[in-house]
Enzyme design. Structure first.
Site, PDB file in Angstrom:
ATOM      1  N   GLY A   1       0.531  -1.187   0.201  1.00  0.00           N
ATOM      2  CA  GLY A   1      -0.063   0.077   0.021  1.00  0.00           C
ATOM      3  C   GLY A   1       0.941   1.195  -0.154  1.00  0.00           C
ATOM      4  O   GLY A   1       1.791   1.210   0.884  1.00  0.00           O
TER       5      GLY A   1
ATOM      6  N   ARG B   1       1.054  -5.273  -4.951  1.00  0.00           N
ATOM      7  CA  ARG B   1       1.320  -6.209  -4.433  1.00  0.00           C
ATOM      8  C   ARG B   1       1.554  -7.179  -5.236  1.00  0.00           C
ATOM      9  O   ARG B   1       0.715  -7.654  -6.237  1.00  0.00           O
ATOM     10  CB  ARG B   1       0.031  -6.583  -3.389  1.00  0.00           C
TER      11      ARG B   1
ATOM     12  N   ASP C   1       5.798  -5.104   6.206  1.00  0.00           N
ATOM     13  CA  ASP C   1       6.342  -6.457   6.433  1.00  0.00           C
ATOM     14  C   ASP C   1       6.287  -7.351   5.337  1.00  0.00           C
ATOM     15  O   ASP C   1       7.225  -8.129   4.936  1.00  0.00           O
ATOM     16  CB  ASP C   1       5.611  -7.146   7.474  1.00  0.00           C
TER      17      ASP C   1
ATOM     18  N   THR D   1       4.105   2.344   5.777  1.00  0.00           N
ATOM     19  CA  THR D   1       2.919   2.170   5.827  1.00  0.00           C
ATOM     20  C   THR D   1       2.211   2.965   6.788  1.00  0.00           C
ATOM     21  O   THR D   1       2.761   3.516   7.578  1.00  0.00           O
ATOM     22  CB  THR D   1       2.539   0.645   6.412  1.00  0.00           C
TER      23      THR D   1
ATOM     24  N   ASP E   1      -0.021   1.863   8.525  1.00  0.00           N
ATOM     25  CA  ASP E   1      -0.640   1.311   9.776  1.00  0.00           C
ATOM     26  C   ASP E   1       0.099   1.103  11.118  1.00  0.00           C
ATOM     27  O   ASP E   1      -0.308   0.733  11.801  1.00  0.00           O
ATOM     28  CB  ASP E   1      -0.870  -0.157   9.298  1.00  0.00           C
TER      29      ASP E   1
ATOM     30  N   ASP F   1       2.255  -0.867  11.853  1.00  0.00           N
ATOM     31  CA  ASP F   1       2.219  -2.131  12.244  1.00  0.00           C
ATOM     32  C   ASP F   1       3.254  -3.065  12.242  1.00  0.00           C
ATOM     33  O   ASP F   1       3.437  -4.204  11.966  1.00  0.00           O
ATOM     34  CB  ASP F   1       1.068  -2.973  11.644  1.00  0.00           C
TER      35      ASP F   1
ATOM     36  N   ARG G   1      -5.605  -2.333   8.638  1.00  0.00           N
ATOM     37  CA  ARG G   1      -5.441  -3.662   8.553  1.00  0.00           C
ATOM     38  C   ARG G   1      -5.664  -4.098   9.708  1.00  0.00           C
ATOM     39  O   ARG G   1      -6.663  -4.158  10.592  1.00  0.00           O
ATOM     40  CB  ARG G   1      -4.112  -4.127   7.887  1.00  0.00           C
TER      41      ARG G   1
HETATM   42  O1  F6P Z   1      -1.462  -1.182   4.671  1.00  0.00           O
HETATM   43  C1  F6P Z   1      -2.335  -0.015   4.233  1.00  0.00           C
HETATM   44  C2  F6P Z   1      -3.624  -0.298   4.032  1.00  0.00           C
HETATM   45  O2  F6P Z   1      -4.297   0.768   3.603  1.00  0.00           O
HETATM   46  C3  F6P Z   1      -4.330  -0.841   5.140  1.00  0.00           C
HETATM   47  O3  F6P Z   1      -4.683  -0.110   5.935  1.00  0.00           O
HETATM   48  C4  F6P Z   1      -5.576  -1.754   4.472  1.00  0.00           C
HETATM   49  O4  F6P Z   1      -5.768  -2.855   5.224  1.00  0.00           O
HETATM   50  C5  F6P Z   1      -5.005  -2.222   3.095  1.00  0.00           C
HETATM   51  O5  F6P Z   1      -3.648  -1.239   2.833  1.00  0.00           O
HETATM   52  C6  F6P Z   1      -5.702  -2.089   1.921  1.00  0.00           C
HETATM   53  O6  F6P Z   1      -5.001  -2.631   0.716  1.00  0.00           O
HETATM   54  P1  F6P Z   1      -5.554  -2.530  -0.600  1.00  0.00           P
HETATM   55  O7  F6P Z   1      -4.692  -1.197  -1.140  1.00  0.00           O
HETATM   56  O8  F6P Z   1      -5.065  -3.602  -1.515  1.00  0.00           O
HETATM   57  O9  F6P Z   1      -6.757  -2.075  -0.686  1.00  0.00           O
END
Ligand code: F6P
Length: 326
Positions: free
Chosen positions: A19, A80, A111, A133, A135, A137, A179
């Site tokens: 992300g 991803r 991670d 990130t 998050d 996390d 997340r």
């Molecule tokens: O890791 C960042 C984040 O925005 C999280 O908060 C969320 O769960 C995820 O990415 C959403 O991912 P995507 O971009 O695949 O919708």
């Protein structure tokens, strides 16, 4: 024992993965400029590991990163990449690096992105991770690039929802990203003075407690009720329906979504990303590999990626207790 020969690094690559987060551009800029200052060639790898596997690789110079420090998103793009989770994918990525003369890579992401970096390092490509990130996390670091901007963006949005909730005497459930981690929810919950903060690390799924809290607050003349719900709990819309039925208070769900990931980075995100990006460039120059840059107890440090991935992080209990009282 003779000292192991340190691999000489001439050309490095930089990519953003997973992300996107505000401050990634500031990190790219620092990696590029510090590496050039260290006498290295720099290549930008587009769209994360996916772009690497598709050989979307460009030469970068000082000017390639002009005027980007204040931009949200990532100029390199991100993705991803499922293929990097396979052995063949990692071997292919390492071969492509060698074919392009790339001796080391800075990977800006979370991670999941570090796991790719760890495997590439085992294939002989030097890798350094940077925590990117929203998050927060990543266990080895107290700070991740993008968190500060995301919480400020969310905080401003929640203030606005609160105004309208108050005018209409409604309950609002506002869902924030993160997340499986509750850091964004906790910080915004405290900063926005929310009545309830639901985070995956602590929530016991006892909705009756929330209902009782709303009824009690209404009796005491409270005009609105703000619930910050973390994405890891989710189901804000159905929760709103149940709460409205049980309390008689009009209840709406607002899911903030991707607005939290965009926008111009705050000063803190730009500053930390710049220092961390420069450190990553220096670590590669020194021939280091399989390391991740972190901020721990006020210091910029680096850890072995294997160690970093094995670390655990939890919501600080005292901060959570305080959030319930205020
Ligand atoms: O890791 C960042 C984040 O925005 C999280 O908060 C969320 O769960 C995820 O990415 C959403 O991912 P995507 O971009 O695949 O919708």
């Amino acid at each position: 024992m003779p000292k192991a020969k340190v691999k000489e690094i001439k050309t490095i690559g930089v990519l953003t993965s997973g992300g996107d987060s505000p401050g990634m551009n500031a990190a790219i800029r620092a990696v590029v400029r510090k590496s050039l200052a260290n006498g290295l060639n720099v290549k930008g790898i587009k769209k994360g590991y996916t772009g690497l596997l598709n050989e979307e690789i460009i030469d970068m110079d000082r000017r390639s990163v002009s005027e980007i420090i204040g931009l949200g998103g990532t100029i390199l793009g991100t993705a991803r990449c499922a293929e990097m989770r396979t052995e063949e994918g990692v071997k292919k990525a390492a071969d492509i690096c060698r074919a392009h003369g790339i001796d080391g890579i800075v990977v800006i992401g979370g991670d999941g992105s570090y796991r790719g970096a760890q495997k590439l390092s085992h294939e002989g490509i030097n890798t350094i991770g940077l925590p990117g990130t929203i998050d927060l996390d990543i266990a080895c670091t107290d700070y991740t690039i993008g968190f500060d901007t995301a919480i400020n963006t969310a905080m401003e949005a929640i203030d606005k929802v609160r105004d309208t909730s108050s005018s209409h005497e409604r309950c609002s459930i506002i869902e924030v990203m993160g997340r499986n981690a509750g850091y964004i929810a906790l910080w915004c919950g405290v900063a926005n003075g929310a009545e309830d903060i639901l985070i995956p690390e602590k929530y016991d799924y006892n909705e009756q407690d929330i209902i009782n809290h709303i009824i009690e607050n209404r009796k005491n003349g409270k005009k609105h009720h703000i619930i910050i719900n973390a994405e890891g709990i989710g189901h804000s819309t159905s929760m709103a329906r149940r709460i409205e039925a049980a309390t008689g208070m009009e209840t709406r769900a607002t899911i903030l979504g991707y607005m939290q990931r965009g926008g111009s980075p705050t000063c803190k995100d730009r500053y930390y990303a710049s220092v961390m990006g420069a450190m990553a460039a220096d670590l590669l120059k020194e021939g280091k590999t399989n390391r991740v840059v972190a901020q721990k107890n006020g210091q910029f440090v680096d850890f072995d990626i294997d160690e970093a991935l094995a670390m655990q992080k939890d919501i600080p209990s005292y901060e959570y207790e305080v959030s319930k009282i205020l």
